[in-house]
Design a protein around this motif. Structure first.
Motif, PDB file in Angstrom:
ATOM      1  N   VAL A  11      -9.156  13.111   3.904  1.00 13.77           N
ATOM      2  CA  VAL A  11      -8.732  12.163   2.866  1.00 13.77           C
ATOM      3  C   VAL A  11      -7.228  11.890   2.999  1.00 13.77           C
ATOM      4  N   THR A  12      -6.914  11.030   3.942  1.00 15.91           N
ATOM      5  CA  THR A  12      -5.503  10.713   4.211  1.00 15.91           C
ATOM      6  C   THR A  12      -5.030   9.603   3.271  1.00 15.91           C
ATOM      7  N   ALA A  13      -3.718   9.443   3.207  1.00 11.75           N
ATOM      8  CA  ALA A  13      -3.149   8.365   2.381  1.00 11.75           C
ATOM      9  C   ALA A  13      -3.660   7.010   2.870  1.00 11.75           C
ATOM     10  N   GLU A  14      -3.778   6.848   4.200  1.00  9.13           N
ATOM     11  CA  GLU A  14      -4.232   5.570   4.770  1.00  9.13           C
ATOM     12  C   GLU A  14      -5.669   5.277   4.325  1.00  9.13           C
ATOM     13  N   LYS A  15      -6.505   6.335   4.348  1.00  9.21           N
ATOM     14  CA  LYS A  15      -7.903   6.145   3.980  1.00  9.21           C
ATOM     15  C   LYS A  15      -8.017   5.748   2.500  1.00  9.21           C
ATOM     16  N   VAL A  16      -7.208   6.363   1.674  1.00 11.88           N
ATOM     17  CA  VAL A  16      -7.235   6.058   0.237  1.00 11.88           C
ATOM     18  C   VAL A  16      -6.711   4.636  -0.018  1.00 11.88           C
ATOM     19  N   LYS A  17      -5.699   4.259   0.728  1.00 14.65           N
ATOM     20  CA  LYS A  17      -5.139   2.898   0.605  1.00 14.65           C
ATOM     21  C   LYS A  17      -6.219   1.860   0.959  1.00 14.65           C
ATOM     22  N   VAL A  27       0.549   3.884  -0.785  1.00 12.43           N
ATOM     23  CA  VAL A  27      -0.113   5.106  -1.266  1.00 12.43           C
ATOM     24  C   VAL A  27       0.587   6.306  -0.630  1.00 12.43           C
ATOM     25  N   LYS A  28       1.044   7.225  -1.483  1.00 16.99           N
ATOM     26  CA  LYS A  28       1.655   8.450  -0.959  1.00 16.99           C
ATOM     27  C   LYS A  28       0.748   9.619  -1.282  1.00 16.99           C
ATOM     28  N   ARG A  29       0.729  10.620  -0.405  1.00 17.94           N
ATOM     29  CA  ARG A  29      -0.076  11.811  -0.655  1.00 17.94           C
ATOM     30  C   ARG A  29       0.823  13.036  -0.737  1.00 17.94           C
ATOM     31  N   TYR A  30       0.652  13.827  -1.772  1.00 17.34           N
ATOM     32  CA  TYR A  30       1.366  15.102  -1.889  1.00 17.34           C
ATOM     33  C   TYR A  30       0.345  16.231  -1.831  1.00 17.34           C
ATOM     34  N   PHE A  86      -2.627  11.807  -4.978  1.00 20.22           N
ATOM     35  CA  PHE A  86      -2.381  10.480  -4.415  1.00 20.22           C
ATOM     36  C   PHE A  86      -1.632   9.629  -5.439  1.00 20.22           C
ATOM     37  N   VAL A  87      -0.550   9.019  -4.993  1.00 14.70           N
ATOM     38  CA  VAL A  87       0.247   8.177  -5.886  1.00 14.70           C
ATOM     39  C   VAL A  87       0.144   6.743  -5.384  1.00 14.70           C
ATOM     40  N   LEU A  88      -0.484   5.883  -6.197  1.00 20.47           N
ATOM     41  CA  LEU A  88      -0.793   4.510  -5.793  1.00 20.47           C
ATOM     42  C   LEU A  88       0.145   3.548  -6.523  1.00 20.47           C
ATOM     43  N   ASP A  89       1.008   2.906  -5.749  1.00 22.62           N
ATOM     44  CA  ASP A  89       1.958   1.958  -6.343  1.00 22.62           C
ATOM     45  C   ASP A  89       1.268   0.598  -6.542  1.00 22.62           C
ATOM     46  N   LYS A  90       1.659  -0.117  -7.575  1.00 20.89           N
ATOM     47  CA  LYS A  90       1.101  -1.439  -7.907  1.00 20.89           C
ATOM     48  C   LYS A  90      -0.436  -1.392  -7.967  1.00 20.89           C
ATOM     49  N   ALA A  91      -0.923  -0.439  -8.759  1.00 19.16           N
ATOM     50  CA  ALA A  91      -2.377  -0.239  -8.816  1.00 19.16           C
ATOM     51  C   ALA A  91      -2.949  -0.497 -10.204  1.00 19.16           C
ATOM     52  N   GLY A 104      -3.728   9.804 -13.746  1.00 22.99           N
ATOM     53  CA  GLY A 104      -2.636   9.621 -14.702  1.00 22.99           C
ATOM     54  C   GLY A 104      -1.979   8.279 -14.464  1.00 22.99           C
ATOM     55  N   ASP A 105      -1.253   7.758 -15.459  1.00 22.63           N
ATOM     56  CA  ASP A 105      -0.615   6.458 -15.299  1.00 22.63           C
ATOM     57  C   ASP A 105       0.837   6.496 -15.754  1.00 22.63           C
ATOM     58  N   LYS A 106       1.675   5.772 -15.008  1.00 21.89           N
ATOM     59  CA  LYS A 106       3.068   5.534 -15.403  1.00 21.89           C
ATOM     60  C   LYS A 106       3.382   4.110 -14.987  1.00 21.89           C
ATOM     61  N   GLY A 107       3.552   3.226 -15.943  1.00 20.69           N
ATOM     62  CA  GLY A 107       3.817   1.836 -15.609  1.00 20.69           C
ATOM     63  C   GLY A 107       2.704   1.269 -14.736  1.00 20.69           C
ATOM     64  N   ASP A 108       3.061   0.751 -13.556  1.00 16.53           N
ATOM     65  CA  ASP A 108       2.079   0.144 -12.656  1.00 16.53           C
ATOM     66  C   ASP A 108       1.647   1.131 -11.561  1.00 16.53           C
ATOM     67  N   ILE A 109       1.963   2.422 -11.779  1.00 19.39           N
ATOM     68  CA  ILE A 109       1.644   3.451 -10.773  1.00 19.39           C
ATOM     69  C   ILE A 109       0.537   4.355 -11.289  1.00 19.39           C
ATOM     70  N   SER A 110      -0.484   4.542 -10.456  1.00 14.35           N
ATOM     71  CA  SER A 110      -1.570   5.454 -10.820  1.00 14.35           C
ATOM     72  C   SER A 110      -1.490   6.681  -9.925  1.00 14.35           C
ATOM     73  N   ASN A 111      -1.660   7.865 -10.513  1.00 17.07           N
ATOM     74  CA  ASN A 111      -1.785   9.044  -9.643  1.00 17.07           C
ATOM     75  C   ASN A 111      -3.176   9.644  -9.824  1.00 17.07           C
ATOM     76  N   ILE A 112      -3.797   9.962  -8.698  1.00 19.18           N
ATOM     77  CA  ILE A 112      -5.164  10.487  -8.709  1.00 19.18           C
ATOM     78  C   ILE A 112      -5.153  11.835  -7.992  1.00 19.18           C
ATOM     79  N   SER A 113      -5.483  12.881  -8.719  1.00 21.07           N
ATOM     80  CA  SER A 113      -5.520  14.202  -8.085  1.00 21.07           C
ATOM     81  C   SER A 113      -6.890  14.424  -7.462  1.00 21.07           C
ATOM     82  N   LEU A 114      -6.931  15.253  -6.447  1.00 22.79           N
ATOM     83  CA  LEU A 114      -8.194  15.639  -5.817  1.00 22.79           C
ATOM     84  C   LEU A 114      -8.146  17.151  -5.663  1.00 22.79           C
TER      85      LEU A 114
END
Lengths: 449, 99
Positions: free
Chosen positions: B37-43, B54-57, B67-72, B12-22
């Motif tokens: 699949v940690t936030a660090e690994k995804v970053k 990158v934040k992980r919920y 995973f919420v990826l800022d400036k992506a 999904g997208d909001k502005g410059d932020i992408s969220n990717i579900s797994l």
């Protein structure tokens, strides 16, 4: 126990119309909601309205209304839609005239006004822009539109006043679906679990086919049948807040726990704090249960407080993007494409093109994921590759140069380049500010036929 | 093993932020992706694309990581120079990750 059925008739401005008609004919629904207003759509609609004050609503509104108004009356289905876009008043007028033309009487059409705060945006010049970190007065670019994301309240008011068709401009997408639920069951912000379920129902429905198997299929991994006949979703919700997601029997697509999970996370950041103008929802303990084919039971959503501020979406003239593409085929295609890219880059420097950001993509290789992800997936050699060069510029004249230099590769570049295309587009961007809830003056207008 | 064998995803997208579900197909694989699949690994994986945090919920009740990826998204959907301005295809990229 009382329950109601709500269908989603559109998930974006240009969505298919037949699935909405199918829902109204065969879905046994009480409400149908057409969500047709993406973030930037309203800025573009505002420009249309400036050119012609009778325009600025969704372009497909007349066709949609022609197809559904008779069914609305016959089946007693209420219609809620944000097809008003930048000109809800005109959309109400057009809908009234189409009803008259079709000889339909006894319909009350409501329009929700007040989301458009373009005329008073100067009041907020010291508010900070969320995305840019600067003040609104420092925004670099002419403002074209300013619209507040409204909640469900005024739609509920229109339903209480007997409206059959409710047309809005900018309203938060889930609120379009929450309004009939709140109206029918008289829930308040204190009903934390029920309101959370209402937000989730709206969120699952707002992209229409994206929860019934659209945007989901991956042959061999996730198979979905008859996507050309994709059925749009129905939520049946009862007074306890529990609901099912389903679709018309015999329509294409699929509703399962998996399709619901994908859609629940769509455009969600923190699942325990999903902001809507009405309430902050918590989806972190939701469960989905497949109770039969194409019927999924949904429980476990909750909610927190009502946000103190409302989000305003501002459309502004930002920049220009110039681009050009050309294809190369056969052995060594990638190296000819790379040579072409090198030539264009040198040419643009030589002629002094003023470009703020520049990008080179090899479509078929790395245009989606760049190199580190693409390299391990790529084949030994490419049968064809398409070079794409794009750049962002402040002035149109610089954007034009990019496509021109790509096109010039026909006679001046590497061997066998074909299918060159070029384009320049003006970019209208969106940014957001937050304003106090009580600063917004919402008004409902009514017309009857 | 690629993530694609045990999970599916949507972006999904909001502005410059992408969220990717797994999303795991089978709950038995949830602990595995949570560990691997940690936030660090995804970053690190999206280092050429994501220029922010990158934040992980985690949503334990349904076996989903978000995973919420800022400036992506190349400066945001409206002004990005990317072919896929919304980053809609990033879900398929995440599923290519080897664990």
């Amino acid at each position: 126990m009382k329950s109601i059925r709500i269908g989603a008739g559109a998930g974006y401005a240009g969505d298919r119309i037949e699935p909405a008609v199918e829902l109204m004919e065969k879905g046994n629904i009480d409400y149908i909601v057409f969500e047709c207003l993406a973030e930037r759509t309203i800025a573009i609609a505002q420009q249309e309205k400036m050119k012609d004050p009778t325009k600025g609503y969704n372009g497909l509104l007349p066709e949609r209304m022609r197809r559904i108004l008779k069914l609305t009356k016959e089946k007693n289905i209420k219609v809620i839609t944000n097809m008003g876009a930048a000109n809800t008043k005109a959309a109400v007028e057009v809908t009234k005239n189409i009803a008259k033309e079709l000889g339909i009487t006894g319909l009350k059409i409501a329009g929700i006004l007040g989301d458009d705060i373009y005329d008073s945006i100067d009041k907020y010049k010291d508010n900070e822009i969320l995305e840019l970190g600067c003040k609104l007065k420092d925004l670099d670019g002419e403002i074209l539109s300013s619209n507040v994301y409204l909640g469900a309240e005024s739609i509920v008011e229109a339903l209480e006043n007997g409206a059959d068709i409710i047309i809005t401009g900018r309203v938060a997408d889930p609120a379009l679906f929450m309004a009939p639920i709140i109206y029918e069951f008289k829930w308040s912000l204190e009903d934390k679990f029920k309101m959370g379920q209402a937000v989730l129902a709206g969120h699952l429905l707002e992209c229409a086919g994206q929860v019934t198997g659209g945007y989901y299929a991956d042959p061999g991994y996730k198979d979905v049948e008859n996507l050309h006949l994709l059925g749009f979703p129905i939520v049946e919700i009862d007074e306890t807040g529990e609901f099912i997601v389903t679709k018309v029997k015999g329509s294409g697509g699929k509703v399962s726990s998996a399709t619901c999970k994908e859609q629940m996370l769509y455009e969600i950041h923190d699942p325990s704090a999903y902001f809507t103008p009405d309430i902050v929802a918590d989806f972190s303990k939701v469960t989905f249960e497949d109770i039969e084919d194409d019927v999924v039971k949904v429980t476990g959503a909750s909610s927190k407080h009502q946000p103190e501020t409302l989000k305003v979406s501002i459309g502004y003239k930002d920049c220009f993007i110039g681009e050009g593409e050309i294809s190369y085929g056969g052995t060594n295609a990638i190296n000819r494409a790379k040579l072409a890219a090198d030539i264009v880059e040198k040419r643009l420097k030589l002629i002094g093109a003023n470009i703020e950001e520049y990008r080179v993509d090899y479509i078929g290789y790395n245009s989606l994921y760049k190199d580190s992800i693409s390299s391990p997936i790529k084949p030994e050699s490419f049968s064809e590759i398409r070079l794409r060069i794009s750049g962002r510029t402040k002035e149109r004249k610089d954007a034009v140069l990019i496509g021109n230099e790509v096109e010039a590769l026909y006679t001046n570049g590497p061997a066998g380049g074909g299918g060159a295309t070029k384009a320049v587009s003006e970019v209208i961007s969106i940014c957001s500010i937050f304003i106090p809830r009580d600063a917004v003056d919402v008004r409902v207008i009514y017309e009857e036929v | 093993m690629k993530l694609k064998e045990i999970a599916h995803s949507r972006t999904g997208d909001k502005g410059d932020i992408s969220n990717i579900s797994l999303i795991v197909y089978d709950m038995k694989d949830y602990e595995l992706i949570k560990e691997k699949v940690t936030a660090e690994k995804v970053k690190e994986y999206f280092k050429e694309i994501c220029h922010g945090e990158v934040k992980r919920y985690e949503i334990d009740s349904i076996g989903v990581l978000n995973f919420v990826l800022d400036k992506a998204l190349g400066g945001g959907v409206t002004r990005s120079l990317a072919l896929d301005k919304h980053g809609k295809s990033l879900s398929s990229a995440l599923l290519e990750m080897e664990i």
